[in-house]
Scaffold this active site. Structure first.
Site, PDB file in Angstrom:
ATOM      1  N   LYS A  79       0.843  -1.198   0.000  1.00  0.00           N
ATOM      2  CA  LYS A  79       0.000   0.000   0.000  1.00  0.00           C
ATOM      3  C   LYS A  79       0.876   1.245   0.000  1.00  0.00           C
ATOM      4  O   LYS A  79       1.941   1.262   0.643  1.00  0.00           O
ATOM      5  CB  LYS A  79      -0.881  -0.058   1.250  1.00  0.00           C
ATOM      6  N   SER A 154      -9.665   1.431   3.143  1.00  0.00           N
ATOM      7  CA  SER A 154      -8.838   2.232   2.272  1.00  0.00           C
ATOM      8  C   SER A 154      -7.785   1.426   1.490  1.00  0.00           C
ATOM      9  O   SER A 154      -7.232   1.942   0.523  1.00  0.00           O
ATOM     10  CB  SER A 154      -8.134   3.302   3.097  1.00  0.00           C
ATOM     11  N   SER A 178      -9.642  -1.093   7.306  1.00  0.00           N
ATOM     12  CA  SER A 178      -9.105  -0.900   5.954  1.00  0.00           C
ATOM     13  C   SER A 178      -8.374  -2.077   5.334  1.00  0.00           C
ATOM     14  O   SER A 178      -8.060  -2.033   4.154  1.00  0.00           O
ATOM     15  CB  SER A 178      -8.169   0.298   5.942  1.00  0.00           C
TER      16      SER A 178
HETATM   17  N1  GLN Z   1     -12.977   3.462   6.616  1.00  0.00           N
HETATM   18  C1  GLN Z   1     -12.432   3.908   7.858  1.00  0.00           C
HETATM   19  C2  GLN Z   1     -12.101   5.373   7.754  1.00  0.00           C
HETATM   20  O1  GLN Z   1     -12.459   5.945   6.810  1.00  0.00           O
HETATM   21  C3  GLN Z   1     -11.236   3.079   8.225  1.00  0.00           C
HETATM   22  C4  GLN Z   1     -10.047   3.459   7.454  1.00  0.00           C
HETATM   23  C5  GLN Z   1      -8.845   2.655   7.823  1.00  0.00           C
HETATM   24  O2  GLN Z   1      -8.927   1.609   8.455  1.00  0.00           O
HETATM   25  N2  GLN Z   1      -7.690   3.196   7.456  1.00  0.00           N
HETATM   26  O3  GLN Z   1     -11.490   5.954   8.597  1.00  0.00           O
END
Ligand code: GLN
Length: 496
Positions: A79, A154, A178
């Protein structure tokens, strides 16, 4: 094709010298050339560098390799939030400009020490804020099962790359879901380790008390292998825990007789899609058949999870992202004085969601509101953690859906941040509690496709939550289930 293999299958072929690391890398590069225009999992990759790493791995394999190098010759992509020496690092944002990382993150150092070929940057929501990968400054990643849909986020690029066979395995980061949510939506395995299991050195911080790095893979055995490689204490991350790293593969015995699995009654919410519920119910019956005991449990503070998360995560993000000021890293928009320079750089460099989070986080930390929001959220966080610790006195693991729905359409939730935030309702509490969680495939929507229901089949994910440092138990349970189902063998039609 080699790019479709798991780590364990490819390792066996490399060890027998049936195939070379060069061929393995080339088959991933060919697949990227063939499908990534549609999928857009990668922000960038360097084919020459990947082939050079493969040549070095082949030389080592020719000499017999070393069993300590568990990933020798395996192409792995990461990532865009992890530092890889001499590779660009953008966090899915414009604000880092042409920044190139001068060092390796600890997990990347460990991947390389294990012999992996670390070869590409995977797309993500900007600074890991999002659930759909639509918040990337580099364009949206598409779900390999249906390219009109999001891959989750994400770590959407990390999940899509595995599902589309563009990499053998990938790394993502998980602050509120994420890794697990995109794994569920793309039909692969995603593991969020216990807070402190994996060093965060070289991971660009979003919310430091919640962030954790973990693997996305094609099956459970590969997740165990990757976790074994990246885990461990690191003096450069004081939140990593000096606890020995077990041989995770040794826990994959297939025997889960007598283990107790908890079903939290609070997770049967109204917004849960009936097809997701049916798939999870069927998985629960499968666990029973395998000899596990199912116990209803209660996690009474579940309802507060999303609110608490969006106070704590935004507060920490507002502090962490202060360093992107146009002076220290990346892009700069000049101004007459420093304040104007900061304002212009941050105004032009950050996208709308990142700005929204910084504003929210600054607000909840501001004097007069700190006690009402931030401090209170911290107290409720403790209650949420205590719910889990009490539950784990009665059960070995907890079973839930990973996401309330399968992958949604691109654009469907972009104008409604609250709806988007609710897609993490089942994954967020795990980070707040600091425990571990895994998502694995447990079925598909529209399993009876017909002319009346021409929708493509979309993967459904099952989540297992475990005690702090209970990854062995999670992997054991997940593996026993996987051995008795075929979901993980299915490939997305758009990328074959
Ligand atoms: N979807 C969650 C957010 O928007 C989690 C994101 C993540 O785990 N980085 O914060």
């Amino acid at each position: 094709m080699l790019n479709q293999l798991t780590i364990s299958a490819l390792t066996a072929k490399l060890a027998k010298r049936e195939v070379s690391a060069r061929e393995a890398v080339q088959s991933c590069l060919d697949q990227i050339a063939c499908v990534d225009k549609k999928i857009h999992a990668f922000i960038s990759y360097n084919a020459d560098d990947a082939l050079a790493q493969a040549a070095a791995a082949d030389q080592e394999l020719a000499k017999g390799g070393s069993t300590a190098r568990r990933l020798l010759g395996i192409p792995v992509a990461v990532k865009d939030v992890l530092a890889v020496k001499n590779q660009p690092l953008n966090c899915g944002s414009k604000i880092l400009g042409k920044f190139v990382s001068p060092y390796d993150a600890t997990v990347v150092e460990k991947l390389k020490a294990a012999g992996a070929i670390v070869f590409g940057r995977l797309n993500m929501d900007e600074f890991a804020m999002g659930s759909s990968t639509e918040n990337s400054a580099f364009g949206t990643t598409r779900n390999p099962w249906d390219t009109t849909r999001i891959p989750g986020g994400s770590s959407g690029g990390s999940a899509a790359a595995v599902a589309a066979d563009e990499a053998i395995a990938t790394l993502g980061s998980d602050t509120g879901g994420s890794i697990r949510q995109p794994a569920a939506l793309c039909g692969c395995v995603g593991l969020k380790p216990t807070y402190g299991r994996v060093s965060r050195y070289g991971l660009v911080a979003f919310a430091s008390s919640l962030d954790q790095i973990g693997p996305l893979t094609k099956d459970i055995r590969d997740a165990a292998t990757m976790l074994g490689v990246i885990s461990g204490h690191d003096l450069r991350d004081s939140t990593s825990v000096p606890q020995p790293v077990p041989d995770y593969a040794a826990s994959l015995t297939g025997d889960i007789k007598g283990l107790k699995l908890g079903l939290p009654k609070e997770y049967m919410i109204g917004g849960l899609d009936p097809e997701v519920k049916a798939a999870v119910d069927a998985a629960v019956r499968q666990f029973e058949k395998l000899g596990a005991e199912i116990v209803e449990i209660s996690l009474p503070h579940t309802d507060y999870g999303v609110s608490v998360y969006y106070i704590i995560a935004t507060a920490e993000a507002s502090a962490n992202l202060a360093r992107f000021d146009g002076i220290r890293y990346g892009a700069r928009v000049d101004g007459a004085d420093p304040t104007e320079l900061y304002r212009r750089t941050r105004g032009a460099g950050f996208g709308a969601e990142v700005k929204r989070r910084i504003i929210l986080g600054t607000y909840v930390l501001s004097s007069g509101y700190y006690d009402a929001y931030y401090l209170r959220a911290q107290k409720v966080r403790t209650l949420i953690r205590n719910d889990f610790l009490q539950a784990f006195e009665k059960v070995d693991a907890i079973v839930t859906p990973t996401s309330p729905t399968a992958a949604f359409k691109i654009g469907e939730k972009s104008d409604d941040p609250l709806q988007m935030y609710l897609s993490d309702i089942f994954t967020i509490s795990c980070n707040l509690a600091g425990i571990c969680g895994i998502s694995l495939p447990c079925g598909f929507t529209g399993s009876q496709p017909s002319t009346l229901n021409p929708q493509p089949r979309l993967p459904i994910g099952l989540q297992l939550l475990g005690k702090p440092f209970g990854e062995e138990t999670l992997l054991k349970i997940a593996h026993a289930y996987e051995q008795n189902t075929l979901w993980h063998k299915e490939r997305a039609a758009t990328v074959i």
